[in-house]
Design a protein around this motif. Structure first.
Motif, PDB file in Angstrom:
ATOM      1  N   SER A  16      62.984  45.006  -2.952  1.00 26.13           N
ATOM      2  CA  SER A  16      64.234  44.375  -3.360  1.00 26.13           C
ATOM      3  C   SER A  16      64.085  43.598  -4.657  1.00 26.13           C
ATOM      4  CB  SER A  16      64.722  43.450  -2.238  1.00 26.13           C
ATOM      5  OG  SER A  16      65.919  42.825  -2.600  1.00 26.13           O
ATOM      6  N   PHE A  72      67.084  48.362   1.371  1.00 28.47           N
ATOM      7  CA  PHE A  72      66.661  47.163   0.643  1.00 28.47           C
ATOM      8  C   PHE A  72      67.714  46.745  -0.373  1.00 28.47           C
ATOM      9  CE2 PHE A  72      65.024  50.916  -1.429  1.00 28.47           C
ATOM     10  CZ  PHE A  72      65.300  50.712  -2.769  1.00 28.47           C
ATOM     11  N   SER A  73      68.918  47.284  -0.249  1.00 30.63           N
ATOM     12  CA  SER A  73      69.954  47.053  -1.246  1.00 30.63           C
ATOM     13  C   SER A  73      70.604  45.667  -1.148  1.00 30.63           C
ATOM     14  CB  SER A  73      71.034  48.128  -1.164  1.00 30.63           C
ATOM     15  OG  SER A  73      71.657  48.082   0.101  1.00 30.63           O
ATOM     16  N   GLN A  75      69.941  42.178  -1.005  1.00 31.34           N
ATOM     17  CA  GLN A  75      68.821  41.266  -1.208  1.00 31.34           C
ATOM     18  C   GLN A  75      68.909  40.036  -0.301  1.00 31.34           C
ATOM     19  OE1 GLN A  75      68.169  39.292  -5.104  1.00 31.34           O
ATOM     20  NE2 GLN A  75      66.323  40.564  -5.164  1.00 31.34           N
ATOM     21  N   VAL A  78      67.681  41.076   3.087  1.00 27.67           N
ATOM     22  CA  VAL A  78      66.241  41.339   3.005  1.00 27.67           C
ATOM     23  C   VAL A  78      65.467  40.024   2.999  1.00 27.67           C
ATOM     24  CG1 VAL A  78      64.424  42.256   1.497  1.00 27.67           C
ATOM     25  CG2 VAL A  78      66.490  43.603   1.910  1.00 27.67           C
TER      26      VAL A  78
END
Length: 175
Positions: A16, A72-73, A75, A78
Motif C-alpha cells: 500500500s 491493498f487499495s 490504505q 490496510v
C-alpha cells in the motif's frame, strides 16, 4: 480451509505504501505456500534472490496479491489491519512493547499525527523516557511501575474496538 498467514497484514501495508520488495516478501511467499496457497506467481516470488530488481518485483507482487484476492487499495483499511496485527502479536509480551509502539508511532507520523494513532505516539515516548529516567511528560500518571499496564490496557481497548467495528461491518456486508 487454509490457515491465514498473519504476516499478510505487513505485506499489504508495504504494498500500500509502495515500499521496496525485500526478504520479508520472500519469507511471506514461502509461508503462504507452507499453509497451502499455490499459484505460479507465488512460487516465482518465493524463489527470488538478491539482488532484487524493484521494477520487476513491484509488478510481480501486484500480480501475486491480485491472484490471491488480497486488496491493498484502501490504505486506511490496510493500516488499521496492520495495527491490529501488531497489537495482536505483542499484546501480552511486554518485552516487545517498545518495538511495537515505535512502529505505531511511525505510522502516526506517516499519517500526519492522525488522532486514531496519537495514543500510541504518546505512549511510545512515555515508555522510552521511562527507560532512561524516572519521569516522563507524555502520559499523565505513567511511571516505571505502571507503564506496561497502561500500554496493555490501550492495546486491549484498541483491539476490542477494532473487532467490534469489524463484526458490524461484516454483518452489514452480509445483509
Amino acid at each position: 480451509m487454509k490457515k491465514p498467514v498473519l504476516s499478510t497484514f505487513k505485506i499489504l501495508i508495504k504494498k500500500s505504501f509502495n515500499s521496496d520488495i525485500d526478504e520479508i516478501w520472500i519469507n511471506w511467499a514461502m509461508e503462504m505456500m507452507e499453509v497451502g496457497f499455490e499459484n505460479e506467481t507465488l512460487f516465482i516470488l518465493a524463489g527470488i534472490s538478491k539482488p532484487y530488481n524493484q521494477f520487476e518485483l513491484q509488478e510481480l507482487t501486484t500480480k501475486v496479491l491480485t491472484e490471491l484476492n488480497l486488496d491493498f487499495s484502501n490504505q486506511k483499511t490496510v493500516i488499521k489491519n496492520y495495527v491490529y496485527y501488531l497489537i495482536s502479536n505483542s499484546i501480552y509480551k511486554t518485552e516487545s512493547y517498545l518495538a511495537t509502539l515505535r512502529e505505531l508511532k511511525n505510522i502516526c507520523i506517516d499519517l500526519n499525527m492522525e488522532d486514531n494513532y496519537m495514543n500510541f505516539y504518546l505512549l511510545y515516548f512515555a515508555k522510552d523516557d521511562l527507560i532512561e529516567q524516572e519521569n516522563q511528560h507524555y502520559w499523565n500518571d505513567a511511571n516505571r511501575q505502571n507503564i506496561d499496564q497502561i500500554v496493555t490496557e490501550n492495546f486491549k481497548n484498541w483491539k476490542t474496538e477494532y473487532e467490534t467495528i469489524s463484526k458490524t461491518e461484516n454483518k452489514l456486508l452480509k445483509s
